[in-house]
Design a protein around this motif. Structure first.
Motif, short mmCIF file in Angstrom:
data_model
loop_
_atom_site.label_atom_id
_atom_site.label_comp_id
_atom_site.label_asym_id
_atom_site.label_seq_id
_atom_site.Cartn_x
_atom_site.Cartn_y
_atom_site.Cartn_z
N LEU A 46 -28.85 12.85 8.15
CA LEU A 46 -27.94 11.97 7.41
C LEU A 46 -27.90 12.39 5.94
CD1 LEU A 46 -27.64 8.12 7.81
CD2 LEU A 46 -27.38 9.22 5.59
N TRP A 47 -26.73 12.76 5.48
CA TRP A 47 -26.54 13.16 4.09
C TRP A 47 -25.77 12.07 3.36
CZ3 TRP A 47 -26.67 18.52 1.91
CH2 TRP A 47 -27.53 19.33 2.63
N ALA A 48 -26.04 11.97 2.07
CA ALA A 48 -25.35 10.99 1.23
C ALA A 48 -24.55 11.71 0.16
CB ALA A 48 -26.35 10.04 0.58
N TYR A 49 -23.27 11.37 0.07
CA TYR A 49 -22.39 11.95 -0.95
C TYR A 49 -21.82 10.82 -1.81
CZ TYR A 49 -22.09 16.64 1.13
OH TYR A 49 -22.37 17.91 1.59
N THR A 93 -22.21 15.34 -4.79
CA THR A 93 -21.01 14.58 -5.13
C THR A 93 -19.80 15.26 -4.52
OG1 THR A 93 -20.84 15.79 -7.23
CG2 THR A 93 -21.94 13.64 -7.27
N VAL A 94 -18.84 14.48 -4.12
CA VAL A 94 -17.63 15.02 -3.49
C VAL A 94 -16.41 14.49 -4.23
CG1 VAL A 94 -17.55 13.14 -1.79
CG2 VAL A 94 -16.39 15.29 -1.31
N ALA A 95 -15.44 15.38 -4.44
CA ALA A 95 -14.24 15.02 -5.19
C ALA A 95 -13.01 15.05 -4.30
CB ALA A 95 -14.06 15.99 -6.36
N ILE A 96 -12.08 14.16 -4.60
CA ILE A 96 -10.76 14.16 -3.95
C ILE A 96 -9.82 14.92 -4.87
CG2 ILE A 96 -8.85 12.74 -3.15
CD1 ILE A 96 -10.87 10.47 -2.71
N PRO A 97 -9.25 16.04 -4.43
CA PRO A 97 -8.35 16.81 -5.29
C PRO A 97 -7.15 15.97 -5.72
CG PRO A 97 -8.99 18.09 -3.36
CD PRO A 97 -9.45 16.69 -3.12
N LEU A 98 -6.85 16.00 -7.00
CA LEU A 98 -5.73 15.24 -7.56
C LEU A 98 -4.73 16.21 -8.18
CD1 LEU A 98 -7.73 12.35 -9.28
CD2 LEU A 98 -6.60 12.30 -7.06
#
Length: 235
Positions: A159-162, A203-208
């Motif tokens: 289980l990974w947490a982002y 950390t994970v980003a949503i491309p904008l």
């Protein structure tokens, strides 16, 4: 007996379909003719609009208010122990409409459950039930004393947490969201708190593509949850 209030047609309809016992229902005369599914529960009492407003505490009730058993919170560690869990962790999100919208997306995408910290976060309220369109009746929601400690306890090889971050180290297109996963979202304006962020694996980003620097927390949760669902369906 302690009891909760639920108002709004969608919220009340899902209440009837969920596990909580419905104890009493008030409807306006107009709403009573447009909600035949009410026949599946206790006989509704037709009341003047003024009394329904007072019972709901708002005019945003669409002519129906119901009383039911208190909301039953899930065990956060049991949720994390499930096979390939998909958890949504909200770090001090205080707006009931945001929690409701996140719960609606989480239920729609088949997420395992939503986790909120005990302090500084909204719980399941009548406004949350209304905003979720009744999704909270079908979705496990758990409360933990300390979100950072919880994440530290549950994360590991399975289980990974982002943490969602507009400047995240990896794009959601490149992140592996197929295994056990906890997606962590912060409050409007504040984001994920530093300690909670450091506890995550990354950390994970949503491309904008536009000029706006971030998305509303409920929109961000929906985007990442559907990307996780897509990856899981094709893995």
């Amino acid at each position: 007996m302690t009891r909760d209030v639920v108002y709004g047609r969608n919220a009340a309809r899902e209440l009837y379909r969920g596990p909580r016992q419905v104890l009493e229902v008030w409807v306006t005369e107009r709403a009573g003719t447009q909600t035949p599914w009410l026949d599946a529960g206790p006989r509704p009492h037709v009341k003047p609009e003024r009394l329904v407003n007072e019972a709901a505490g708002t005019r945003d009730h669409q002519g129906i208010v119901a009383w039911c058993e208190p909301f039953r919170y899930a065990d956060a560690y049991e949720l994390a122990a499930m096979e390939n869990p998909l958890l949504v962790c909200l770090d001090q999100v205080t707006d009931p409409h945001n929690l409701g919208a996140v719960a609606r997306s989480a239920e729609a995408t088949g997420a395992t459950g939503v986790i909120v910290p005990a302090h500084g976060s909204v719980r399941v309220t009548p406004a949350v039930c209304r905003a979720s369109a009744g999704a909270v009746e079908h979705l496990p929601i758990a409360v933990v004393p300390n979100l950072a400690r919880y994440l530290a306890d549950i994360k590991g090889p399975r289980l990974w947490a982002y943490a969602a971050d507009s400047e995240g180290s990896v794009s959601m297109w490149d992140a592996d969201l197929t295994g056990g996963l906890a997606l962590v979202f912060g409050a409007e304006g504040k984001g994920v708190r530093p300690l909670v962020r450091r506890t995550c694996d990354g950390t994970v980003a949503i491309p904008l593509a536009g000029k706006v620097g971030s998305l509303n927390v409920s929109v961000a949760a929906a985007v990442l949850l559907y990307e996780a669902r897509r990856q899981r369906a094709t893995s």
